[in-house]
Enzyme design. Structure first.
Site, PDB file in Angstrom:
ATOM      1  N   ASP A   1      30.777 -49.096 103.464  1.00 38.53           N
ATOM      2  CA  ASP A   1      30.497 -47.809 102.824  1.00 38.53           C
ATOM      3  C   ASP A   1      29.005 -47.516 102.749  1.00 38.53           C
ATOM      4  O   ASP A   1      28.610 -46.446 102.276  1.00 38.53           O
ATOM      5  CB  ASP A   1      31.132 -47.733 101.434  1.00 38.53           C
ATOM      6  CG  ASP A   1      30.693 -48.843 100.500  1.00 38.53           C
ATOM      7  OD1 ASP A   1      30.492 -49.977 100.971  1.00 38.53           O
ATOM      8  OD2 ASP A   1      30.551 -48.587  99.282  1.00 38.53           O
TER       9      ASP A   1
ATOM     10  N   HIS B   1      27.920 -53.811 103.734  1.00 38.73           N
ATOM     11  CA  HIS B   1      29.276 -53.329 103.483  1.00 38.73           C
ATOM     12  C   HIS B   1      29.460 -51.961 104.144  1.00 38.73           C
ATOM     13  O   HIS B   1      28.528 -51.151 104.198  1.00 38.73           O
ATOM     14  CB  HIS B   1      29.558 -53.253 101.988  1.00 38.73           C
ATOM     15  CG  HIS B   1      29.964 -54.573 101.405  1.00 38.73           C
ATOM     16  ND1 HIS B   1      29.796 -54.887 100.075  1.00 38.73           N
ATOM     17  CD2 HIS B   1      30.553 -55.667 101.983  1.00 38.73           C
ATOM     18  CE1 HIS B   1      30.257 -56.118  99.861  1.00 38.73           C
ATOM     19  NE2 HIS B   1      30.710 -56.605 100.989  1.00 38.73           N
TER      20      HIS B   1
ATOM     21  N   HIS C   1      26.947 -43.975  93.234  1.00 37.88           N
ATOM     22  CA  HIS C   1      27.900 -44.998  93.694  1.00 37.88           C
ATOM     23  C   HIS C   1      29.045 -45.129  92.689  1.00 37.88           C
ATOM     24  O   HIS C   1      29.373 -46.209  92.211  1.00 37.88           O
ATOM     25  CB  HIS C   1      27.181 -46.338  93.898  1.00 37.88           C
ATOM     26  CG  HIS C   1      27.963 -47.309  94.742  1.00 37.88           C
ATOM     27  ND1 HIS C   1      28.837 -48.225  94.201  1.00 37.88           N
ATOM     28  CD2 HIS C   1      27.993 -47.516  96.079  1.00 37.88           C
ATOM     29  CE1 HIS C   1      29.368 -48.959  95.165  1.00 37.88           C
ATOM     30  NE2 HIS C   1      28.877 -48.548  96.317  1.00 37.88           N
TER      31      HIS C   1
END
Length: 322
Positions: free
Chosen positions: A67, A65, A273
């Site tokens: 990010d 992903h 996160h």
């Protein structure tokens, strides 16, 4: 050994948190730095620290992903600009597709690196092992292929009991080295010494576990068992609404992370996160809501540096290995 949090947010950069990247500083242990994920603008965050890109010898990518990987091409290019050469290779460990992503970005931008780049496609089990460290990977459960990591430092040899040797009038010199290596040594006066009698107990190596994007699964406890530090994603906080969102998006809540730390008997839990919603009172609640489950819990902030000290009490037979 230190952890430096270069980005602690999720999804996209926010005013207070960059997206995910964590540096494991191993400067004393192997004069190197390992990165875990390289989200967008990771190299900007590095500029605010004392980290040197040339010291980064390994990068572990949990999943593909954006990010978690959009900062990779820029970081690799800057490492080259800053003088890394053929004697300073860099190895990237990641899921299938990371090699294609990096090579495509470098090819299209006509970027040529001055150092060797090695790719290791992750499989379950030991993915790296040398005389100082071992790294174990296990699959997580996310919307795409995702991995968690357990970094195990090898046990440190016990110290030579010099005072005991001197008390027994054993001369210094090569004999000391042989005894420290655990060898049997014959002295001129007929005595036979066993090195194990003159070496203190081994000091247990440290364990750091990285659990990034995932919903709860059994492999988390496997990787985190008796970890000194468990770094665990906490995209959402406690509460039923948050739990529903976590399940819908294949993420974890702070309660999930705390329960995993408790079951694994980890020493410390660091939440990272985080969704951008967690600021002010909501951020304070994120920790207070889980400390009844796992008291030694903190929330990482961008650029936090956390020491991972060696334990004073040690045991050769400590069953911390997976």
């Amino acid at each position: 050994m230190q952890l430096e949090f270069l980005g602690t947010g999720s999804g996209q950069p926010s005013k207070f948190r960059n997206v995910t990247s964590i540096a494991l500083r191993l400067l004393d242990e192997r004069n190197a730095v390992w990165l875990f994920d390289v989200g967008e603008a990771t190299q900007h965050q590095i500029l605010k620290t004392t980290l040197r890109p040339r010291k980064v010898e390994k990068i572990f990518i949990s999943h593909l992903h954006g990010d978690h990987i959009f900062g990779l091409p820029g970081f690799l290019s800057s490492r080259s600009f800053q003088g890394a050469d053929k004697n300073e290779p860099l190895t990237i460990y990641g899921p299938k597709g990371v090699k294609e992503f990096v090579q495509t970005a470098l090819r299209v931008s006509e970027t040529r690196l001055s150092y060797p780049l090695v790719f290791v496609e992750l499989t379950a089990g030991v993915v790296f092992d040398d005389k100082t460290f071992r790294v174990i990977a296990a699959k997580m459960k996310h919307r795409i292929e995702s991995w968690g990591f357990r970094v195990e430092e090898k046990d440190h040899p016990g110290e030579l009991l010099v005072n005991k040797l001197r008390a027994e009038n054993i001369p210094s010199g090569p004999i000391f080295g042989q005894l420290k290596a655990g060898k049997r040594v014959s002295l001129p006066d007929g005595r036979i010494l066993d090195g194990h009698d003159y070496v203190g107990p081994a000091q247990r190596g440290r364990v750091v576990t990285f659990i990034l994007d995932t919903r709860p699964n059994d492999n988390i406890e496997l990787l985190a068992r008796h970890a000194d530090v468990l770094v665990h994603e906490s995209t959402y906080g406690a509460g039923e609404d948050e739990a529903k969102m976590a399940r819908a998006h294949a993420h974890s809540t702070s309660i999930n992370a705390a329960n995993n730390a408790r079951r694994a008997q980890a020493n410390q839990l660091i939440l990272t996160h985080l969704s951008a919603r967690y600021i002010g009172p909501l951020l304070k609640n994120l920790v207070s809501d889980v400390r009844h489950v796992f008291p030694n819990t903190i929330v990482a902030r961008d650029l936090d540096v956390i020491d991972v000290p060696l334990k004073k009490e040690v045991s050769v037979s400590d069953p911390h290995k997976v």
